[in-house]
Motif scaffolding. Structure first.
Motif, PDB file in Angstrom:
ATOM      1  N   SER A 127       0.820  -1.210   0.000  1.00 59.93           N
ATOM      2  CA  SER A 127       0.000   0.000   0.000  1.00 59.93           C
ATOM      3  C   SER A 127       0.856   1.264   0.000  1.00 59.93           C
ATOM      4  N   ASN A 128       0.453   2.259  -0.809  1.00 54.87           N
ATOM      5  CA  ASN A 128       1.118   3.558  -0.896  1.00 54.87           C
ATOM      6  C   ASN A 128       0.067   4.655  -0.846  1.00 54.87           C
ATOM      7  N   ARG A 178      -3.381   0.279  -3.540  1.00 50.52           N
ATOM      8  CA  ARG A 178      -3.137  -1.066  -2.993  1.00 50.52           C
ATOM      9  C   ARG A 178      -2.693  -1.949  -4.151  1.00 50.52           C
ATOM     10  N   ASN A 179      -1.488  -2.520  -4.045  1.00 47.75           N
ATOM     11  CA  ASN A 179      -0.986  -3.413  -5.081  1.00 47.75           C
ATOM     12  C   ASN A 179      -1.551  -4.812  -4.861  1.00 47.75           C
ATOM     13  N   LEU A 180      -2.147  -5.362  -5.927  1.00 49.64           N
ATOM     14  CA  LEU A 180      -2.730  -6.696  -5.851  1.00 49.64           C
ATOM     15  C   LEU A 180      -1.689  -7.776  -6.125  1.00 49.64           C
ATOM     16  N   ASN A 181      -0.739  -7.481  -6.995  1.00 47.87           N
ATOM     17  CA  ASN A 181       0.392  -8.350  -7.315  1.00 47.87           C
ATOM     18  C   ASN A 181       1.466  -7.450  -7.930  1.00 47.87           C
ATOM     19  N   PRO A 182       2.599  -7.981  -8.408  1.00 44.79           N
ATOM     20  CA  PRO A 182       3.641  -7.097  -8.946  1.00 44.79           C
ATOM     21  C   PRO A 182       3.217  -6.263 -10.159  1.00 44.79           C
ATOM     22  N   PHE A 183       2.139  -6.615 -10.850  1.00 43.10           N
ATOM     23  CA  PHE A 183       1.725  -5.911 -12.059  1.00 43.10           C
ATOM     24  C   PHE A 183       0.467  -5.061 -11.881  1.00 43.10           C
ATOM     25  N   TRP A 184      -0.461  -5.476 -11.044  1.00 41.98           N
ATOM     26  CA  TRP A 184      -1.770  -4.826 -10.938  1.00 41.98           C
ATOM     27  C   TRP A 184      -1.939  -4.131  -9.596  1.00 41.98           C
ATOM     28  N   GLY A 185      -2.604  -2.962  -9.640  1.00 34.84           N
ATOM     29  CA  GLY A 185      -2.906  -2.217  -8.426  1.00 34.84           C
ATOM     30  C   GLY A 185      -4.256  -1.530  -8.550  1.00 34.84           C
ATOM     31  N   ASP A 212      -4.728  -0.114 -12.167  1.00 35.98           N
ATOM     32  CA  ASP A 212      -3.447   0.230 -12.782  1.00 35.98           C
ATOM     33  C   ASP A 212      -2.663  -1.021 -13.140  1.00 35.98           C
ATOM     34  N   TYR A 213      -2.039  -0.995 -14.327  1.00 34.73           N
ATOM     35  CA  TYR A 213      -1.155  -2.082 -14.753  1.00 34.73           C
ATOM     36  C   TYR A 213       0.232  -1.490 -14.978  1.00 34.73           C
ATOM     37  N   THR A 214       1.244  -2.080 -14.382  1.00 32.81           N
ATOM     38  CA  THR A 214       2.618  -1.612 -14.520  1.00 32.81           C
ATOM     39  C   THR A 214       3.485  -2.795 -14.960  1.00 32.81           C
ATOM     40  N   ASN A 215       4.257  -2.565 -16.038  1.00 35.15           N
ATOM     41  CA  ASN A 215       5.195  -3.587 -16.512  1.00 35.15           C
ATOM     42  C   ASN A 215       6.508  -2.884 -16.818  1.00 35.15           C
TER      43      ASN A 215
END
Length: 160
Positions: A90-91, A119-126, A154-157
């Motif tokens: 969480s940030n 809140r980040n759900l996993n390393p890619f999705w928040g 949000d998706y981060t790669n």
């Protein structure tokens, strides 16, 4: 036979980047010269602090660009953001953005402030919840403002 007014622009830039501890600094300065002999100073400065749980980014700049209508647009822009890691997942943070545009025909100021929680759900999705307040003044019309309460996925790669 001559066309319309000229809005050509030539710019020379000099910059400096340096790092000291947790701080990264960037400074740029430039001189612009327009087709009509007008010139304008441009520049930018930014500082970024990255600690173990907190991050702060502050930027300020002035830009001069051709308007395409025989003149130039000068833009002063300041922005900042602060974020804090509440946990590994969480940030939270605060954002600020202020911009003033000046040209021959229009002058306006736009300001945006906001807060968010992610809140980040996993390393890619928040999942992010946010609130923004926007104000615009000038431009020959009365001031306007808006409030936005939102939710985003949000998706981060980092491989992009």
């Amino acid at each position: 036979a001559g066309g319309g007014p000229s809005s050509r622009l030539a710019t020379a830039t000099l910059g400096l980047n340096w790092t000291a501890g947790y701080m990264d600094w960037t400074m740029q300065a430039s001189q612009s010269k327009g087709g009509g002999g007008n010139s304008g100073l441009q520049g930018a400065a930014s500082v970024q602090y990255t600690g173990q749980r907190a991050q702060l980014v502050l930027n300020a700049d002035r830009q001069v660009s051709s308007s395409g209508l025989g003149g130039f647009v000068k833009t002063d822009h300041m922005r900042g953001s602060w974020s804090y890691a509440l946990s590994e997942q969480s940030n939270t943070g605060i954002d600020f953005d202020w911009r003033k545009n000046r040209s021959i025909t229009i002058n306006n100021i736009r300001m945006t402030t906001g807060v968010w929680l992610q809140r980040n759900l996993n390393p890619f999705w928040g999942v992010r919840t946010y609130y923004q307040h926007n104000i615009i003044k000038g431009g020959g019309v009365e001031s306007a403002s808006s409030n936005i309460l939102g939710f985003s996925l949000d998706y981060t790669n980092s491989d992009f």
